[in-house]
Design an enzyme around this catalytic site. Structure first.
Site, PDB file in Angstrom:
ATOM      1  N   CYS A 179       0.798  -1.219   0.000  1.00  0.00           N
ATOM      2  CA  CYS A 179       0.000   0.000   0.000  1.00  0.00           C
ATOM      3  C   CYS A 179       0.833   1.272   0.000  1.00  0.00           C
ATOM      4  O   CYS A 179       1.975   1.289   0.444  1.00  0.00           O
ATOM      5  CB  CYS A 179      -0.906   0.064   1.237  1.00  0.00           C
ATOM      6  SG  CYS A 179      -1.834  -1.406   1.580  1.00  0.00           S
TER       7      CYS A 179
ATOM      8  N   GLY B 250       1.574   0.065  -5.088  1.00  0.00           N
ATOM      9  CA  GLY B 250       0.376  -0.756  -5.269  1.00  0.00           C
ATOM     10  C   GLY B 250      -0.277  -0.470  -6.601  1.00  0.00           C
ATOM     11  O   GLY B 250      -0.551   0.685  -6.911  1.00  0.00           O
TER      12      GLY B 250
ATOM     13  N   ASN C 123      -1.480   1.574   5.613  1.00  0.00           N
ATOM     14  CA  ASN C 123      -0.339   0.876   5.032  1.00  0.00           C
ATOM     15  C   ASN C 123       0.284   0.006   6.111  1.00  0.00           C
ATOM     16  O   ASN C 123       0.800   0.525   7.105  1.00  0.00           O
ATOM     17  CB  ASN C 123       0.692   1.892   4.505  1.00  0.00           C
ATOM     18  CG  ASN C 123       1.951   1.228   3.986  1.00  0.00           C
ATOM     19  OD1 ASN C 123       1.934   0.067   3.613  1.00  0.00           O
ATOM     20  ND2 ASN C 123       3.042   1.972   3.958  1.00  0.00           N
ATOM     21  N   GLY C 124       0.240  -1.315   5.937  1.00  0.00           N
ATOM     22  CA  GLY C 124       0.810  -2.216   6.927  1.00  0.00           C
ATOM     23  C   GLY C 124      -0.075  -3.424   7.150  1.00  0.00           C
ATOM     24  O   GLY C 124      -1.038  -3.668   6.410  1.00  0.00           O
TER      25      GLY C 124
ATOM     26  N   TYR D 226      14.486  -1.941  -1.712  1.00  0.00           N
ATOM     27  CA  TYR D 226      13.678  -2.177  -2.910  1.00  0.00           C
ATOM     28  C   TYR D 226      12.429  -1.324  -3.056  1.00  0.00           C
ATOM     29  O   TYR D 226      12.175  -0.761  -4.116  1.00  0.00           O
ATOM     30  CB  TYR D 226      13.288  -3.659  -2.955  1.00  0.00           C
ATOM     31  CG  TYR D 226      12.353  -4.040  -4.072  1.00  0.00           C
ATOM     32  CD1 TYR D 226      12.786  -4.033  -5.392  1.00  0.00           C
ATOM     33  CD2 TYR D 226      11.036  -4.415  -3.819  1.00  0.00           C
ATOM     34  CE1 TYR D 226      11.935  -4.379  -6.432  1.00  0.00           C
ATOM     35  CE2 TYR D 226      10.176  -4.775  -4.850  1.00  0.00           C
ATOM     36  CZ  TYR D 226      10.627  -4.751  -6.149  1.00  0.00           C
ATOM     37  OH  TYR D 226       9.787  -5.089  -7.162  1.00  0.00           O
TER      38      TYR D 226
ATOM     39  N   SER E 218      15.375  -1.807 -10.195  1.00  0.00           N
ATOM     40  CA  SER E 218      15.688  -1.796  -8.767  1.00  0.00           C
ATOM     41  C   SER E 218      17.152  -2.062  -8.457  1.00  0.00           C
ATOM     42  O   SER E 218      17.637  -1.680  -7.394  1.00  0.00           O
ATOM     43  CB  SER E 218      14.808  -2.812  -8.034  1.00  0.00           C
ATOM     44  OG  SER E 218      14.996  -4.105  -8.587  1.00  0.00           O
TER      45      SER E 218
ATOM     46  N   CYS F 158      12.691 -10.690   7.807  1.00  0.00           N
ATOM     47  CA  CYS F 158      12.692 -11.551   6.632  1.00  0.00           C
ATOM     48  C   CYS F 158      14.093 -12.058   6.304  1.00  0.00           C
ATOM     49  O   CYS F 158      14.252 -13.034   5.571  1.00  0.00           O
ATOM     50  CB  CYS F 158      12.096 -10.830   5.431  1.00  0.00           C
ATOM     51  SG  CYS F 158      12.965  -9.310   4.968  1.00  0.00           S
TER      52      CYS F 158
END
Length: 442
Positions: free
Chosen positions: A5, A30, A101-102, A240, A281, A430
């Site tokens: 988002c 998004g 957002n989240g 990214y 990217s 991650c």
């Protein structure tokens, strides 16, 4: 991986029109849905599936002269139109529009508790829970800051939010600051996921602090930091997701990515004749790698910029990659190529790119990745494949090298990443499997 988002909110002249332009600047966050809510004595919302330019056709915002508006771009490919944001939420005799957002980590237990108390939800998304929590506590306290303090105490996870409520703009960033949020002031008051979406308006900008809440109404702006926790901003915003021209928590995204390339060249040099990037990217890190290594940088892969989300892609990942990227034979033919990218997720795309370069005549292909291996899922609002799909979750670097067909492969280290971003106040769950405690303190 995809960020889910981007959000925007403003009190200014022609706020809905400015929301439209800001959402275009946030489109990278998004591409599956977009919406704008504005206030003209009551909440009105225009939203739909698709890109911003597809949702807001010629006349969709005609007559929207409001000075208050919020907006949202959404990634998720599932869900009905009722789940495209902003969401309109009703509870305890009050109504608001909210964009978020989240992701909430304790969404299910808190929602079940509300349902047991008789509350009825109209969607399956966690955004609605934030709105219900705010309205419930506001109905008791009659104070926006008090209500948001209770929201902070009640829900966990990542949430930067903008809300339209009672002719006011209410804005908040979670106490850890997982997701970015920027505040701009000039001819009004503006908020956006990234400051790059505010620069076109000629504003002075700063980050919204973790745990900070704004209440903005005509001629009055109030802000308070209500709750403090250990700051842990998402590291992949720097690697990214964010636009390179954004500044997040006082750190230039472009400079961080450039330094990632520099650190990568120092840690894992390669014998090459040319450095190329996987566009777009990997470009900034590739420039840093080339500068530090002394190997010339060239554009060895060209991206087709006209394949949008509505393009009907044929079956087969190999052909999809070929449609998106094309090698420049004159750059790679007969050369030892150093290929720089931001990350490897499943590994299938990198495998296709390496083969593509070999087919174009590359003598050797040395892959350098400007982040550590992605080994774990994200619970804070980034769409990462399940762990069994992550190539680095179960394979060694050498096994990954063999799978993608490269002559060598190296990743940036955790310490190198911290040096590049210039802070260790990062969520790297991650990468390490270690998640901020606050998000799971329930």
């Amino acid at each position: 991986m995809r960020e889910k988002c981007g959000i925007f909110g403003a009190l200014t002249q022609e706020a809905p029109k400015k929301a439209y332009f800001a959402l275009i600047a946030l489109q990278h966050r998004g591409q599956e849905g977009a919406g704008i809510s504005f206030w003209d004595g009551r909440i009105k919302t225009v939203k739909g599936h698709g890109l911003v330019s597809e949702v807001f056709k010629e006349n969709s915002l005609n007559g929207a002269k409001s000075r208050l508006a919020i907006g949202h771009v959404r990634y998720s490919t599932s869900g009905s139109l009722s789940e495209v944001q902003p969401l309109e939420v009703e509870c305890c005799g009050y109504r608001l529009a909210i964009a978020h957002n989240g992701t909430l980590t304790n969404f299910l237990p808190v929602r079940r508790r509300y349902e047991e108390e008789g509350f009825r939800f109209r969607s399956s998304v966690d955004t609605e829970l934030i709105g219900v929590s705010f309205l419930r506590h506001y109905s008791e306290l009659k104070d926006e800051f008090g209500a948001m303090r209770e929201v902070f105490n009640e829900v966990r996870g990542a949430y930067s939010i903008v809300m339209l409520f009672n002719g006011k703009l209410v804005v908040a960033r979670d106490p850890v600051g997982f997701r970015p949020l920027s505040y701009g002031i000039g001819d009004g008051h503006y908020f956006a996921s990234e400051d790059s979406a505010l620069k076109m308006f000629g504003l002075e900008t700063r980050d919204v602090e973790p745990g900070e809440v704004f209440v903005v109404e005509e001629d009055e702006v109030y802000s308070k930091v209500l709750v403090k926790a250990e700051r842990r901003h998402c590291v992949f915003e720097y690697i990214y997701f964010a636009r390179p021209d954004s500044i997040i928590d006082g750190i230039s995204v472009y400079c961080a990515r450039y330094r990632m390339g520099v650190e990568l060249a120092r840690e894992s040099p390669a014998d090459g004749d040319v450095v190329i990037a996987v566009p777009d990217s990997g470009r900034t890190a590739a420039l840093g790698f080339a500068h530090e290594s002394g190997i010339p940088y060239m554009e060895g892969l060209i991206k087709n910029r006209y394949i949008g989300r509505t393009f009907i892609m044929p079956a087969g990942r190999g052909l999809k990659v070929k449609l998106k990227l094309s090698p420049v034979k004159e750059v790679v033919d007969g050369r030892r190529v150093v290929l720089v990218d931001d990350s490897i997720v499943r590994g299938t795309t990198m495998m296709r790119i390496v083969k593509m370069l070999r087919d174009a005549g590359a003598k050797e292909v040395h892959v350098r990745i400007a982040s550590p291996p992605i080994r774990y899922p994200c619970y804070m609002g980034i769409d990462i494949p399940t762990r069994h799909e992550l190539i680095a979750a179960w394979r060694s670097v050498e096994n990954i090298r063999k799978a993608i067909g490269a002559d060598s492969l190296a990743y940036l280290s955790i310490e190198g990443l911290k040096r590049a971003v210039s802070t260790d106040k990062l969520c790297m769950g991650c990468l390490t499997g270690e998640y901020p405690k606050w998000a799971f303190d329930f």
